[in-house]
Motif scaffolding. Structure first.
Motif, PDB file in Angstrom:
ATOM      1  N   HIS A 128       0.860  -1.182   0.000  1.00 26.16           N
ATOM      2  CA  HIS A 128       0.000   0.000   0.000  1.00 26.16           C
ATOM      3  C   HIS A 128       0.896   1.232   0.000  1.00 26.16           C
ATOM      4  CE1 HIS A 128       0.916  -0.937   4.184  1.00 26.16           C
ATOM      5  NE2 HIS A 128       0.744   0.342   4.470  1.00 26.16           N
ATOM      6  N   HIS A 130       0.758   5.941   0.384  1.00 28.39           N
ATOM      7  CA  HIS A 130       0.001   7.150   0.707  1.00 28.39           C
ATOM      8  C   HIS A 130       0.885   8.361   0.473  1.00 28.39           C
ATOM      9  CE1 HIS A 130       2.267   6.313   4.341  1.00 28.39           C
ATOM     10  NE2 HIS A 130       1.645   5.149   4.412  1.00 28.39           N
ATOM     11  N   GLU A 134       5.949   8.803   6.425  1.00 29.65           N
ATOM     12  CA  GLU A 134       5.509   8.035   7.587  1.00 29.65           C
ATOM     13  C   GLU A 134       6.701   7.420   8.310  1.00 29.65           C
ATOM     14  OE1 GLU A 134       2.099   4.883   7.632  1.00 29.65           O
ATOM     15  OE2 GLU A 134       3.814   3.978   6.626  1.00 29.65           O
ATOM     16  N   TYR A 136       7.180   4.344  11.323  1.00 29.08           N
ATOM     17  CA  TYR A 136       6.667   3.373  12.285  1.00 29.08           C
ATOM     18  C   TYR A 136       7.638   3.280  13.453  1.00 29.08           C
ATOM     19  CZ  TYR A 136       2.968   0.928   9.613  1.00 29.08           C
ATOM     20  OH  TYR A 136       1.816   0.587   8.957  1.00 29.08           O
ATOM     21  N   HIS A 163       8.876   5.528   5.659  1.00 27.66           N
ATOM     22  CA  HIS A 163       8.302   5.351   4.324  1.00 27.66           C
ATOM     23  C   HIS A 163       8.135   6.719   3.682  1.00 27.66           C
ATOM     24  CE1 HIS A 163       6.439   1.628   6.354  1.00 27.66           C
ATOM     25  NE2 HIS A 163       7.441   1.209   5.618  1.00 27.66           N
ATOM     26  N   HIS A 169       4.765  -0.054   0.417  1.00 23.93           N
ATOM     27  CA  HIS A 169       5.301  -0.838   1.524  1.00 23.93           C
ATOM     28  C   HIS A 169       4.279  -1.877   1.986  1.00 23.93           C
ATOM     29  CE1 HIS A 169       3.605   2.934   3.083  1.00 23.93           C
ATOM     30  NE2 HIS A 169       3.240   2.271   4.167  1.00 23.93           N
TER      31      HIS A 169
HETATM   32 ZN    ZN Z   1       2.052   3.385   5.519  1.00 21.55          ZN
END
Ligand code: ZN
Length: 200
Positions: A128, A130, A134, A136, A163, A169
């Motif tokens: 996916h 976006h 990002e 994590y 990301h 990813h």
């Molecule tokens: Zn993501």
């Protein structure tokens, strides 16, 4: 009560950010954002999270975050981004996220977004992407992270993974579940992830 529970969680998240250089460098963590009540949503993963013990070698900041999350989780506005046809029922039964901070979060910010996100063991979160960038941060458990253009990595508590905008990813949990704090920044802050079609 609800506000106190989320304030404790927000403060614990801020401590994780302050103690983790990659999170600290990612963007500013708002000191005192406005709180707003959001209608809770009940999803099956709440029970998995509230029953989850601290992992071995849990840091004091991680332990404080997990303790606060066990209290706040039943009051959070949980979401699941996908349909059963996309990820399957088992995935939906053992997954969920809520926006702790952001444009529509429990704490309000138009400049930063932070989620708490959970996946049970043995799940595949397919490719996916976006618009927003990002990072994590693994609070507990772990997973294999695969991203377009960079080597894959297995993350454990305390590890981070960045990301880029629209970088594809995927994430796979194996023997453990994963509980994460996820920060977004940049363009598309209020946007959604899009599952990328894979060849049949
Ligand atoms: Zn993501």
């Amino acid at each position: 009560m609800t506000r106190a529970a989320f304030q404790a969680l927000y403060d614990a998240a801020g401590r994780l950010v302050a103690e983790t250089p990659a999170l600290r460098d990612f963007g500013t963590w708002p000191a005192i954002p406005g709180f707003r009540k959001r209608k809770p949503t009940a999803i099956p993963a709440i029970q998995l999270i509230t029953a989850r013990p601290d992992p071995p070698l849990c840091s004091p900041a991680q332990s404080a975050f997990l303790a606060a999350l066990r209290v706040a989780a039943p009051f959070a506005r949980w979401y699941r981004s996908y349909k059963r046809a996309q990820v399957g029922r088992d995935f939906l039964d053992r997954y969920g996220w809520f926006e702790l901070l952001g444009p529509s979060g429990h704490f309000r910010s138009d400049a930063a977004r932070a989620y708490v996100a959970y996946w049970g063991d043995g799940l595949v979160y397919p490719d996916h992407a976006h618009a927003a960038e990002e990072i994590y941060y693994v609070v507990a458990g772990g997973a294999d992270f695969a991203s377009d253009g960079v080597p894959s990595a297995t993350l454990a508590p305390g590890d981070t993974r960045l990301h880029g905008a629209w970088q594809s990813h995927a994430m796979t949990t194996t023997t453990s579940d994963i509980l994460t704090l996820v920060l977004w920044r940049g363009e598309g802050l209020a946007g959604k992830p899009v599952l990328l079609e894979t060849a049949p």
